[in-house]
Design a protein around this motif. Structure first.
Motif, mmCIF file in Angstrom:
data_model
loop_
_atom_site.group_PDB
_atom_site.id
_atom_site.type_symbol
_atom_site.label_atom_id
_atom_site.label_comp_id
_atom_site.label_asym_id
_atom_site.label_seq_id
_atom_site.Cartn_x
_atom_site.Cartn_y
_atom_site.Cartn_z
ATOM 1 N N ASN A 177 37.620 14.368 17.434
ATOM 2 C CA ASN A 177 38.404 15.073 16.415
ATOM 3 C C ASN A 177 37.502 15.646 15.322
ATOM 4 N N ALA A 178 36.482 14.880 14.955
ATOM 5 C CA ALA A 178 35.567 15.341 13.896
ATOM 6 C C ALA A 178 34.815 16.598 14.329
ATOM 7 N N ARG A 179 34.451 16.664 15.610
ATOM 8 C CA ARG A 179 33.745 17.855 16.102
ATOM 9 C C ARG A 179 34.625 19.096 15.963
ATOM 10 N N PHE A 180 35.900 18.963 16.321
ATOM 11 C CA PHE A 180 36.801 20.107 16.164
ATOM 12 C C PHE A 180 37.003 20.423 14.678
ATOM 13 N N ALA A 181 37.212 19.391 13.874
ATOM 14 C CA ALA A 181 37.449 19.609 12.436
ATOM 15 C C ALA A 181 36.300 20.395 11.813
ATOM 16 N N ARG A 182 35.059 20.036 12.188
ATOM 17 C CA ARG A 182 33.892 20.736 11.622
ATOM 18 C C ARG A 182 33.856 22.199 12.059
ATOM 19 N N SER A 183 34.388 22.480 13.248
ATOM 20 C CA SER A 183 34.345 23.857 13.747
ATOM 21 C C SER A 183 35.278 24.780 12.966
ATOM 22 N N VAL A 184 36.356 24.224 12.414
ATOM 23 C CA VAL A 184 37.288 25.086 11.662
ATOM 24 C C VAL A 184 37.159 24.919 10.153
ATOM 25 N N ASP A 185 36.390 23.903 9.710
ATOM 26 C CA ASP A 185 36.281 23.615 8.277
ATOM 27 C C ASP A 185 34.816 23.310 7.943
ATOM 28 N N PRO A 186 33.896 24.228 8.337
ATOM 29 C CA PRO A 186 32.462 23.892 8.336
ATOM 30 C C PRO A 186 31.866 23.667 6.942
ATOM 31 N N GLU A 187 32.489 24.199 5.904
ATOM 32 C CA GLU A 187 31.899 24.052 4.565
ATOM 33 C C GLU A 187 32.416 22.816 3.828
ATOM 34 N N ASN A 188 33.293 22.051 4.440
ATOM 35 C CA ASN A 188 33.925 20.903 3.772
ATOM 36 C C ASN A 188 32.938 19.731 3.717
ATOM 37 N N GLU A 189 32.394 19.463 2.525
ATOM 38 C CA GLU A 189 31.343 18.438 2.407
ATOM 39 C C GLU A 189 31.862 17.029 2.640
ATOM 40 N N VAL A 190 33.105 16.778 2.229
ATOM 41 C CA VAL A 190 33.689 15.455 2.472
ATOM 42 C C VAL A 190 33.807 15.227 3.978
ATOM 43 N N LEU A 191 34.214 16.264 4.682
ATOM 44 C CA LEU A 191 34.316 16.190 6.143
ATOM 45 C C LEU A 191 32.939 15.968 6.779
ATOM 46 N N GLN A 192 31.923 16.674 6.301
ATOM 47 C CA GLN A 192 30.570 16.503 6.854
ATOM 48 C C GLN A 192 30.105 15.053 6.709
ATOM 49 N N ARG A 193 30.340 14.495 5.516
ATOM 50 C CA ARG A 193 29.925 13.104 5.268
ATOM 51 C C ARG A 193 30.682 12.146 6.183
ATOM 52 N N ARG A 194 31.986 12.390 6.279
ATOM 53 C CA ARG A 194 32.799 11.495 7.101
ATOM 54 C C ARG A 194 32.384 11.579 8.573
ATOM 55 N N ALA A 195 32.128 12.786 9.046
ATOM 56 C CA ALA A 195 31.741 12.972 10.453
ATOM 57 C C ALA A 195 30.440 12.223 10.748
ATOM 58 N N LYS A 196 29.493 12.253 9.804
ATOM 59 C CA LYS A 196 28.223 11.532 9.998
ATOM 60 C C LYS A 196 28.460 10.026 10.063
ATOM 61 N N GLU A 197 29.327 9.538 9.172
ATOM 62 C CA GLU A 197 29.647 8.110 9.163
ATOM 63 C C GLU A 197 30.330 7.699 10.481
ATOM 64 N N VAL A 198 31.200 8.550 10.985
ATOM 65 C CA VAL A 198 31.890 8.277 12.245
ATOM 66 C C VAL A 198 30.877 8.234 13.395
ATOM 67 N N GLU A 199 29.934 9.163 13.399
ATOM 68 C CA GLU A 199 28.888 9.147 14.436
ATOM 69 C C GLU A 199 28.106 7.838 14.397
ATOM 70 N N ARG A 200 27.789 7.400 13.181
ATOM 71 C CA ARG A 200 27.042 6.152 13.025
ATOM 72 C C ARG A 200 27.849 4.973 13.579
ATOM 73 N N LEU A 201 29.137 4.915 13.215
ATOM 74 C CA LEU A 201 29.989 3.815 13.678
ATOM 75 C C LEU A 201 30.116 3.827 15.202
ATOM 76 N N ARG A 202 30.340 5.015 15.772
ATOM 77 C CA ARG A 202 30.567 5.096 17.214
ATOM 78 C C ARG A 202 29.286 4.815 18.001
ATOM 79 N N ALA A 203 28.134 5.132 17.402
ATOM 80 C CA ALA A 203 26.872 4.837 18.076
ATOM 81 C C ALA A 203 26.752 3.340 18.331
ATOM 82 N N SER A 204 27.354 2.525 17.456
ATOM 83 C CA SER A 204 27.326 1.075 17.681
ATOM 84 C C SER A 204 28.703 0.559 18.122
#
Ligand SMILES: [Zn+2]
Length: 255
Positions: A177-204
């Protein structure tokens, strides 16, 4: 004492949730994707189930119904419009119905879209909600039985809950979902931060839920139909909110 929550993965990406009220010693099971991990959670916590509450009829939300009922004997509640497809259902509920849970009141909120009879469950005093396959973290359910305006109205209701409402959803779909969200809302900094945190969580392999209404209002494109930047990306500056939602859902289906 506040409610205690036990959340765990069932099947591959479904969530099972137990909600326990220490004062009344009552315990809810929210949806029954799979019997075994739910039984394991009940044994781990020592909580005795008093109600099983179903959000919608899909097999990956009701597969454990009969087995759990046989073991624990608690009543099963499910949406009235889907009662024929919910194994072992005892009581049907619909929009505006309430259930007592110790000192708390559970509000049944009709949220059709993913299925025609889908309900969400909201406990305002606990600032806690369960949206099944209607709202996901940074996403929403596929429209399998309804047209986009129906889901739009359901998400509008959810978007009006207080920002600090904690929301449990039916699936761990957050990273995609975060990948799609970034594609339509690329300048949203809160979204960018959240997407990075989600990647970190899912990596583990950690869970990314629950979420909150506030986090979703800030990062979930399916609640951000009015956002000028998203409208700009879509080339829909003057469209209706419902039209923006429908276009987002169409793009996500093809993403
Ligand atoms: Zn579903």
């Amino acid at each position: 004492m506040p409610l205690s929550i036990e959340q765990f993965i069932c099947r591959s990406d479904n969530y099972g949730v137990l909600v326990h009220d220490p004062d009344s010693e009552q315990t809810l099971i929210i949806d029954a994707p799979e019997e075994k991990p739910i039984v394991a959670a009940i044994e781990r916590t020592g909580w005795k189930p008093t109600m099983l509450l179903i959000t919608h009829h899909h097999a990956d939300h009701v597969a454990g119904n009969l087995g759990l009922k046989q073991r624990y004997g608690m009543p099963i509640y499910g949406p009235a419009a889907e009662r024929d497809n919910i194994p072992g259902i005892d009581e049907a509920y619909d929009d505006g119905h309430t259930l007592s849970f110790g000192a708390y009141t559970i509000h049944v909120v009709s949220t059709p879209g993913h299925t025609a009879g889908h309900v969400s469950l909201f406990i305002p005093e606990a600032k806690l909600a369960f949206t099944g396959d209607t709202l996901f973290a940074m996403g929403c359910g596929r429209l399998l039985e309804c047209q986009p305006p129906v889901m739009f109205e359901s998400l509008k209701k959810i978007a009006e809950w207080p920002r600090d409402t904690v929301v449990h959803c039916g699936h761990e779909y957050t990273e995609a979902n975060a990948r799609f969200a970034r594609s339509v809302d690329p300048e949203n900094e809160v979204l960018q931060r959240r997407a990075k945190e989600v990647e970190r969580l899912r990596a583990s392999k950690e869970m990314t839920l629950p979420t909150t209404i506030g986090d979703e209002l800030d990062t979930n494109p399916f609640l951000r139909w009015a956002d000028p930047a998203i409208r700009g990306t879509l080339g829909m500056e003057d469209a209706t909110d419902s039209g923006v939602f429908a276009e987002l859902r169409r793009r996500k289906d093809a993403f």
